[in-house]
Design a protein around this motif. Structure first.
Motif, PDB file in Angstrom:
ATOM      1  N   HIS A 176      67.667  10.743  -3.142  1.00 44.53           N
ATOM      2  CA  HIS A 176      68.918  10.754  -3.881  1.00 44.53           C
ATOM      3  C   HIS A 176      68.754  11.723  -5.043  1.00 44.53           C
ATOM      4  O   HIS A 176      67.722  11.804  -5.677  1.00 44.53           O
ATOM      5  N   ASP A 192      76.965   9.959  -2.436  1.00 47.30           N
ATOM      6  CA  ASP A 192      76.344  10.539  -3.629  1.00 47.30           C
ATOM      7  C   ASP A 192      77.173  11.676  -4.216  1.00 47.30           C
ATOM      8  O   ASP A 192      76.845  12.184  -5.300  1.00 47.30           O
ATOM      9  N   ILE A 251      72.475   6.889  -8.972  1.00 50.82           N
ATOM     10  CA  ILE A 251      72.858   7.997  -8.095  1.00 50.82           C
ATOM     11  C   ILE A 251      71.755   9.048  -8.050  1.00 50.82           C
ATOM     12  O   ILE A 251      71.455   9.626  -7.007  1.00 50.82           O
ATOM     13  N   HIS A 263      68.364   3.604  -6.702  1.00 52.86           N
ATOM     14  CA  HIS A 263      69.425   3.542  -5.697  1.00 52.86           C
ATOM     15  C   HIS A 263      69.054   2.558  -4.593  1.00 52.86           C
ATOM     16  O   HIS A 263      69.899   1.799  -4.099  1.00 52.86           O
TER      17      HIS A 263
END
Length: 356
Positions: free
Chosen positions: A28, A97, A179, A185
């Motif tokens: 991420h 995302d 995020i 995440h």
């Protein structure tokens, strides 16, 4: 066998999360380039695929001989696994995302739709039968593990956890951090999935009071969850400043302003998300009515006097009243959406840009 069946309702909320925990499939915080096709953004993670296949195999192994005339239950369980597949492997996972509204769809799948379908199938006995004997015996004790699970499934506690998991991660600082940071995440997904599984394991508990929660308790849980969605969703819809900036940092997609994106995400949380609770409440009411009718028929066949008829009617009346309250909350939400905007609609494509 009877021991396994009785223990399954208490220990499945722990077994399923272990089988379905979403492992990190990609880093991420990755940026996207202009023109990237959503269909190229599949997030195929071996860990998640293995977890979903393992959960499906355990269930199939335990249910294949008992559900010949109850195919809908098998369809509901595998529908729940499919919802997790969409949320964690399909392009929805990586698009989340870069688009706030898609992120709300992903979380609705993780937190509501998948757990609802899984426990609608009443999978407890099948999952326990499908586990290897040594593993199922591990969950058969009456020590601290059972006490912890019982405590987490206590209706006020599980409802608070269910709401807290949603509200905490919507705080802008923690939202943006999750995020951009893979382990956080990962924790975010686990918290949504586990609290969703715990919540719906109580809602669809086959046991009636006093062993299980009563109808009024379950409907109160629905009302609390629905109102939580309405409050948070309406706040996101009517605010006039963008709150979440990680999507810009990673490459915001679809050429809409961040404010418009967040407002659309608020409507997704508010209306479709709340309707999932209304549908679940209707299913619970139907099940309680069917169960009371079955008990009544048994007593009639036994020649007993139905001294509980008045109690049955009052219970159903209370349930219908609570359900009506929930539906009214949804209707007022829809009316408020229209009344607060000139012309009765919002042009989300033209909403304001991020300040400064």
């Amino acid at each position: 066998m009877e021991i396994r069946r009785s223990l399954s309702a208490r220990f499945l909320p722990l077994v399923l999360p272990l089988a379905l925990i979403p492992a990190p499939a990609f880093a991420h915080g990755d940026h996207v380039h202009e023109g990237t096709s959503p269909w190229s953004m599949w997030s195929v993670s071996p860990e998640i695929v293995i977890g979903l296949v393992l959960a499906g195999w355990i269930y199939w192994r335990g249910a294949r001989h008992d559900l010949a005339g109850d195919r809908w239950r098998m369809a509901a369980f595998f529908g729940g696994l499919f919802a997790l597949f969409i949320a964690l492997i399909s392009p929805v996972e990586e698009l989340a995302d870069h688009i706030f509204a898609v992120h709300q769809v992903e979380h609705m799948l993780l937190r509501t739709i998948a757990p609802m379908l899984i426990f609608l199938s009443r999978p407890q006995a099948a999952m326990v039968r499908g586990l290897p004997a040594g593993v199922s015996r591990f969950f058969a004790g009456r020590g601290w593990l059972r006490a912890v699970i019982d405590g987490l499934r206590y209706p006020p506690v599980v409802t608070l956890l269910f709401l807290a998991a949603s509200y905490f991660w919507m705080i802008p600082h923690y939202h943006d951090m999750a995020i951009e940071n893979e382990p956080i995440h990962y924790l975010w997904h686990i918290s949504l999935l586990v609290t969703g599984l715990l919540f719906f394991s109580v809602i669809f508990d086959r046991r009636t009071a006093p062993q299980g929660p009563g109808l009024g308790t379950r409907l109160a849980m629905f009302v609390a969850a629905a109102l939580g969605n309405i409050v948070l969703g309406s706040f996101l819809t009517f605010k006039n400043v963008a709150l979440y900036h990680a999507y810009i940092e990673l490459g915001h997609m679809w050429h809409v302003s961040m404010l418009s994106d967040e407002q659309t995400g608020g409507i997704i949380m508010w209306i479709p998300g709340t309707m999932m609770f209304a549908v679940s409440a209707l299913i619970v009411l139907y099940r309680f009515g069917s169960e009371e009718q079955r008990v009544t028929d048994q007593r009639l066949r036994a020649g007993r006097q139905l001294v509980v008829e008045r109690k049955r009617n009052s219970t159903l009346a209370f349930g219908l009243g609570a359900f009506s309250l929930l539906m009214l909350a949804v209707v007022f939400s829809l009316v408020a959406t229209i009344d607060h905007h000139p012309g009765g609609q919002r042009d989300f494509g033209m909403a304001g840009e991020i300040p400064g």
